[in-house]
Design an enzyme around this catalytic site. Structure first.
Site, PDB file in Angstrom:
ATOM      1  N   ASN A   9      28.926 -39.750  -7.142  1.00 47.46           N
ATOM      2  CA  ASN A   9      27.628 -39.256  -6.667  1.00 47.46           C
ATOM      3  C   ASN A   9      26.940 -40.445  -5.995  1.00 47.46           C
ATOM      4  O   ASN A   9      26.434 -41.329  -6.677  1.00 47.46           O
ATOM      5  CB  ASN A   9      26.832 -38.748  -7.874  1.00 47.46           C
ATOM      6  CG  ASN A   9      25.398 -38.388  -7.517  1.00 47.46           C
ATOM      7  OD1 ASN A   9      25.034 -38.338  -6.347  1.00 47.46           O
ATOM      8  ND2 ASN A   9      24.592 -38.145  -8.538  1.00 47.46           N
ATOM      9  N   LYS A  11      24.271 -40.510  -4.399  1.00 48.74           N
ATOM     10  CA  LYS A  11      22.806 -40.377  -4.425  1.00 48.74           C
ATOM     11  C   LYS A  11      22.243 -40.707  -3.041  1.00 48.74           C
ATOM     12  O   LYS A  11      22.884 -40.437  -2.034  1.00 48.74           O
ATOM     13  CB  LYS A  11      22.203 -41.249  -5.536  1.00 48.74           C
ATOM     14  CG  LYS A  11      22.888 -41.003  -6.883  1.00 48.74           C
ATOM     15  CD  LYS A  11      22.159 -41.601  -8.038  1.00 48.74           C
ATOM     16  CE  LYS A  11      22.913 -41.277  -9.322  1.00 48.74           C
ATOM     17  NZ  LYS A  11      22.216 -41.730 -10.515  1.00 48.74           N
ATOM     18  N   HIS A  96      21.027 -32.066 -11.405  1.00 49.49           N
ATOM     19  CA  HIS A  96      21.073 -33.495 -11.744  1.00 49.49           C
ATOM     20  C   HIS A  96      19.719 -33.937 -12.318  1.00 49.49           C
ATOM     21  O   HIS A  96      18.680 -33.446 -11.897  1.00 49.49           O
ATOM     22  CB  HIS A  96      21.423 -34.315 -10.498  1.00 49.49           C
ATOM     23  CG  HIS A  96      21.702 -35.747 -10.843  1.00 49.49           C
ATOM     24  ND1 HIS A  96      20.692 -36.658 -11.017  1.00 49.49           N
ATOM     25  CD2 HIS A  96      22.863 -36.394 -11.098  1.00 49.49           C
ATOM     26  CE1 HIS A  96      21.236 -37.822 -11.356  1.00 49.49           C
ATOM     27  NE2 HIS A  96      22.550 -37.689 -11.415  1.00 49.49           N
ATOM     28  N   GLU A  98      17.915 -36.432 -11.840  1.00 50.74           N
ATOM     29  CA  GLU A  98      16.924 -36.925 -10.867  1.00 50.74           C
ATOM     30  C   GLU A  98      16.231 -35.757 -10.170  1.00 50.74           C
ATOM     31  O   GLU A  98      15.053 -35.836  -9.831  1.00 50.74           O
ATOM     32  CB  GLU A  98      17.600 -37.878  -9.868  1.00 50.74           C
ATOM     33  CG  GLU A  98      17.877 -39.228 -10.532  1.00 50.74           C
ATOM     34  CD  GLU A  98      19.156 -39.907 -10.112  1.00 50.74           C
ATOM     35  OE1 GLU A  98      19.678 -39.615  -9.019  1.00 50.74           O
ATOM     36  OE2 GLU A  98      19.652 -40.745 -10.883  1.00 50.74           O
ATOM     37  N   GLU A 168      25.220 -35.458 -18.852  1.00 49.49           N
ATOM     38  CA  GLU A 168      24.666 -36.738 -18.419  1.00 49.49           C
ATOM     39  C   GLU A 168      23.388 -37.033 -19.199  1.00 49.49           C
ATOM     40  O   GLU A 168      22.299 -36.588 -18.807  1.00 49.49           O
ATOM     41  CB  GLU A 168      24.336 -36.693 -16.926  1.00 49.49           C
ATOM     42  CG  GLU A 168      25.553 -36.491 -16.047  1.00 49.49           C
ATOM     43  CD  GLU A 168      25.331 -37.080 -14.661  1.00 49.49           C
ATOM     44  OE1 GLU A 168      26.127 -37.918 -14.249  1.00 49.49           O
ATOM     45  OE2 GLU A 168      24.334 -36.723 -14.021  1.00 49.49           O
ATOM     46  N   GLY A 174      22.175 -44.845 -14.796  1.00 51.75           N
ATOM     47  CA  GLY A 174      21.679 -46.001 -14.048  1.00 51.75           C
ATOM     48  C   GLY A 174      21.097 -47.103 -14.915  1.00 51.75           C
ATOM     49  O   GLY A 174      20.438 -48.005 -14.414  1.00 51.75           O
ATOM     50  N   SER A 214      26.314 -44.331 -16.481  1.00 48.27           N
ATOM     51  CA  SER A 214      26.828 -45.708 -16.556  1.00 48.27           C
ATOM     52  C   SER A 214      28.329 -45.786 -16.854  1.00 48.27           C
ATOM     53  O   SER A 214      28.768 -46.642 -17.628  1.00 48.27           O
ATOM     54  CB  SER A 214      26.025 -46.532 -17.571  1.00 48.27           C
ATOM     55  OG  SER A 214      24.661 -46.581 -17.182  1.00 48.27           O
TER      56      SER A 214
HETATM   57  P1  PGA Z   1      25.242 -43.856 -12.979  1.00 49.41           P
HETATM   58  O1  PGA Z   1      24.788 -42.407 -12.465  1.00 49.41           O
HETATM   59  O2  PGA Z   1      26.747 -43.870 -13.022  1.00 49.41           O
HETATM   60  O3  PGA Z   1      24.690 -44.825 -11.957  1.00 49.41           O
HETATM   61  O4  PGA Z   1      24.657 -44.044 -14.327  1.00 49.41           O
HETATM   62  C1  PGA Z   1      25.438 -41.248 -12.909  1.00 49.41           C
HETATM   63  C2  PGA Z   1      24.825 -40.039 -12.295  1.00 49.41           C
HETATM   64  O5  PGA Z   1      23.599 -40.002 -12.101  1.00 49.41           O
HETATM   65  O6  PGA Z   1      25.526 -39.074 -11.961  1.00 49.41           O
END
Ligand code: PGA
Length: 257
Positions: A9, A11, A96, A98, A168, A174, A214
């Protein structure tokens, strides 16, 4: 058996140049269909076409990070499911964290998008996950149940073949704070049980449940070894070949035959 899926992803990251470079690195590494596992990248909308062109003759799939639920029409700024299909997307990420917590998407809106995508034969990666405060107060399972019930309301069995769930935990996204293998496995087992209760054991045993939050080269293998973890949704580490490839390679090593 469930095929591992490792999805990147991106983003709201990359430039046209870096998107092309990453796509080239991945397409030259995965030149033919690997029967045991699946690799996917989800670039920002403007890069779907150039990235898709580079990936066309490779085994790497293309996905989008969002879509709108209405058919093409007067919805300024939105992108419809048939448009994503038209440019070669196989998947769309929906729900997601976010989009839930930064953009304010509700389970109802996510559900409309999930249904539109599945009805349009675009596979969905539906993300669910709890906040740290919800975990701390013992609410994790309840939050997951609510998000699953909301996101999948009215989704019929016939469409489930094109659905993937991603667990998640919001606090792990992140932050470098990956869920422990025990936490991940417990949440995944809970989600599979939910699918058994809501649909049936056959559906639940076939559904892929990815872990996201992560994921890195050095923790991917332990996570992927968990019996109910069927792949990874990778954010930060998916932006460079040197950090993404080790995660895909962990899936390749563990591929269940
Ligand atoms: P990350 O993000 O691997 O940077 O923690 C995962 C995600 O948001 O799908």
């Amino acid at each position: 058996m469930r095929r591992y899926l490792v999805a990147g992803n991106w983003k709201m990251n990359s430039t046209l140049e870096s998107a092309r470079a990453l796509a080239k690195a991945l397409s030259s590494r995965f030149t033919q269909d690997e029967t045991g596992f699946e690799v996917l990248v989800c670039p920002p909308y403007p890069y779907l076409v150039p990235v898709g062109e580079i990936l066309r003759d490779s085994a790497v799939g293309l996905g989008a990070q969002n879509c709108y639920f209405e058919p093409p029409g007067a919805f300024t700024g939105e992108v419809a499911v048939p448009m994503l299909k038209d440019v070669g997307c196989r998947y769309v990420i929906l729900g997601h964290s976010e989009r839930r917590h930064v953009l304010g998407e509700t389970d109802q809106l996510i559900n409309k998008k999930v249904r539109a995508a599945l009805e349009g034969e675009l596979a969905v990666i539906l993300c669910v996950g709890e906040l740290l405060s919800e975990r701390a107060s013992g609410m994790t399972d309840r939050v997951l149940d609510t998000q699953m019930a909301g996101g999948l309301a009215g989704v019929v069995d016939a469409h489930l073949e094109h659905l993937v769930i991603a667990y998640e935990p919001v606090w792990a996204i992140g932050t470098g704070m990956t869920a422990s293998t025990e936490q991940a496995q417990a949440a995944h087992a809970h989600l599979r049980k939910w699918l058994t209760d809501r649909y049936n054991a056959h559906v639940a045993s076939r559904m892929r449940i990815l872990y996201g939050g992560s994921v890195k080269g050095d923790n991917a293998e332990a996570l992927l070894r968990q019996p109910d973890v069927d792949g990874a949704l990778v954010g930060g580490a998916s932006l460079k070949p040197e950090t993404f490839l080790p995660i895909v390679e962990a899936a390749a090593r563990l591929t269940r035959t």
